[in-house]
Design an enzyme around this catalytic site. Structure first.
Site, short mmCIF file in Angstrom:
data_model
loop_
_atom_site.label_atom_id
_atom_site.label_comp_id
_atom_site.label_asym_id
_atom_site.label_seq_id
_atom_site.Cartn_x
_atom_site.Cartn_y
_atom_site.Cartn_z
N ASN A 70 0.84 -1.21 0.00
CA ASN A 70 0.00 0.00 0.00
C ASN A 70 0.87 1.26 0.00
O ASN A 70 0.49 2.28 -0.58
CB ASN A 70 -0.94 -0.01 1.21
CG ASN A 70 -2.08 -1.00 1.04
OD1 ASN A 70 -2.98 -0.80 0.25
ND2 ASN A 70 -2.02 -2.10 1.79
N TRP A 71 2.01 1.18 0.64
CA TRP A 71 2.99 2.27 0.60
C TRP A 71 3.52 2.41 -0.83
O TRP A 71 3.61 3.52 -1.38
CB TRP A 71 4.12 1.93 1.57
CG TRP A 71 5.14 3.00 1.81
CD1 TRP A 71 5.07 4.31 1.42
CD2 TRP A 71 6.38 2.85 2.51
NE1 TRP A 71 6.21 4.99 1.84
CE2 TRP A 71 7.02 4.11 2.51
CE3 TRP A 71 7.00 1.77 3.13
CZ2 TRP A 71 8.26 4.31 3.11
CZ3 TRP A 71 8.24 1.98 3.73
CH2 TRP A 71 8.86 3.23 3.72
N HIS A 119 -1.33 -9.62 -4.00
CA HIS A 119 -0.55 -10.41 -3.04
C HIS A 119 -0.26 -11.81 -3.61
O HIS A 119 0.23 -12.68 -2.87
CB HIS A 119 -1.33 -10.58 -1.73
CG HIS A 119 -1.50 -9.32 -0.94
ND1 HIS A 119 -0.48 -8.42 -0.74
CD2 HIS A 119 -2.59 -8.82 -0.26
CE1 HIS A 119 -0.93 -7.41 0.02
NE2 HIS A 119 -2.19 -7.64 0.31
N TYR A 204 11.46 -3.43 1.42
CA TYR A 204 10.83 -2.53 2.37
C TYR A 204 11.89 -1.79 3.18
O TYR A 204 11.79 -0.57 3.40
CB TYR A 204 9.94 -3.35 3.30
CG TYR A 204 9.20 -2.57 4.36
CD1 TYR A 204 7.90 -2.15 4.16
CD2 TYR A 204 9.80 -2.28 5.59
CE1 TYR A 204 7.20 -1.45 5.13
CE2 TYR A 204 9.12 -1.58 6.57
CZ TYR A 204 7.82 -1.16 6.33
OH TYR A 204 7.14 -0.47 7.30
N ARG A 260 0.78 1.21 10.33
CA ARG A 260 0.77 1.18 11.80
C ARG A 260 2.03 1.83 12.38
O ARG A 260 1.99 2.93 12.89
CB ARG A 260 0.62 -0.27 12.28
CG ARG A 260 0.41 -0.41 13.78
CD ARG A 260 0.28 -1.89 14.16
NE ARG A 260 1.48 -2.65 13.86
CZ ARG A 260 2.48 -2.84 14.73
NH1 ARG A 260 2.42 -2.32 15.94
NH2 ARG A 260 3.55 -3.55 14.39
N GLY A 262 5.58 0.89 10.93
CA GLY A 262 6.53 1.03 9.84
C GLY A 262 7.98 0.95 10.26
O GLY A 262 8.86 1.42 9.54
#
Length: 304
Positions: A70-71, A119, A204, A260, A262
């Site tokens: 989503n980021w 996903h 990430y 939330r 991160g």
């Protein structure tokens, strides 16, 4: 709130509402051996997905749940806007496997470039994506933080069925009995294609540690001719905190759950020594000696 964002939030709220009062054992159904949440997925939608008509300029964004896709959607959406001065107009749930079977007909009306988030593992994607040679960004996060983030998502959302304990969730996660199945199975399938021409892996942890250079790499891979100033501006808007601050506006009540904390290393707050050893062994068995295994820097991010 813009009409597009309102419609999108409405779709999220509908999906969340389906979870209310649902016991955990009734949350998942299996399709071709993998568990999926009945709140957003169905066998009928998966069957229709096989006929999705991909385009050459589709931007396919992949990650296992709670790895930050989503980021990534926010970053790529900003790249599109900066390049074309037009915002993504889709009011659909962004994940191609989520929604009703008719969504693929509606998606034909979405102007290019479309963002197709998922996903799913490599083998479950519609064949037209590969036939059209669409570019695929695959986002990975270290498995320990992924598991902890996934656990908190379940237990912090009021309407989503909760696990009785971290220990219960950890066991289900390690056995691939959570939504979208096994993290490790997902990683193994993508590792086989890590050097394919149209696939790029993003970490990430790299987004957290060097966002500007990561945005530049993403822009170059996707073919956006962005200036250094534009890249920096996008990175400034895409820090985890900046995205989190706007999450209520962009994602409604679920925004605070999707974005939330991160942080890197939050697993240390929950993992026991026995759980550390179990996941270390699983990682070595599945990804030890692989290119993806090396990229994930497991010894840096997942060792005590």
């Amino acid at each position: 709130m813009a009409e597009k964002e309102k419609s999108f939030v409405d779709e999220i709220n509908k999906a969340m509402a389906k979870s209310e009062g649902l016991p955990l054992k009734d949350l998942l159904f299996c399709y071709q051996g993998t568990p999926y949440p009945i709140t957003v997925c169905s066998a009928e939608t998966f069957q229709a997905l096989e006929n999705l008509e991909a385009r050459r300029d589709d931007l396919v964004l992949v990650s296992y749940p709670k790895c930050g896709v989503n980021w990534l959607i926010q970053i790529v959406s900003d790249l599109i806007f900066t390049s074309t001065q037009s915002k993504c107009v889709s009011t659909e749930l962004p994940f191609i496997e989520c929604g009703d079977p008719d969504k693929y007909q509606r998606m034909k009306q979405i102007p290019s470039p479309r963002i197709l988030a998922t996903h799913l593992s490599y083998d479950c994607l519609p064949k037209s994506i590969f036939k059209k040679k669409a570019k695929i960004l695959v986002l990975f996060r270290n498995p320990k933080d992924t598991a902890v983030s996934f656990f908190h998502f379940h237990n912090n959302a009021p309407s989503i069925p909760s696990y009785s304990s971290w220990d219960e969730f950890f066991s289900e996660f390690m056995n691939g009995k959570v939504s979208w199945g096994s993290y490790f199975d997902h990683a193994v399938t993508w590792n086989k294609h890590i050097e394919d021409e149209n696939i790029m892996v993003v970490l990430y942890e790299d987004l957290k540690e060097s966002l500007t250079s990561s945005v530049k790499q993403i822009a170059d891979f996707l073919g956006f001719s962005s200036t250094a100033e534009q890249i920096q501006s996008i990175a400034d808007r895409a820090t985890f905190q900046a995205v989190k601050d706007k999450a209520q506006e962009t994602h409604g009540p679920v925004g605070s759950l999707l974005f939330r904390k991160g942080v890197v290393g939050d697993w240390r707050n929950l993992f026991t020594e026995a759980q550390n050893q179990e996941m270390d062994a699983k990682f070595k068995a599945c990804l030890g000696g692989t290119k993806l295994g090396a990229m994930l820097k497991y010894d840096v991010y997942c060792k005590v």
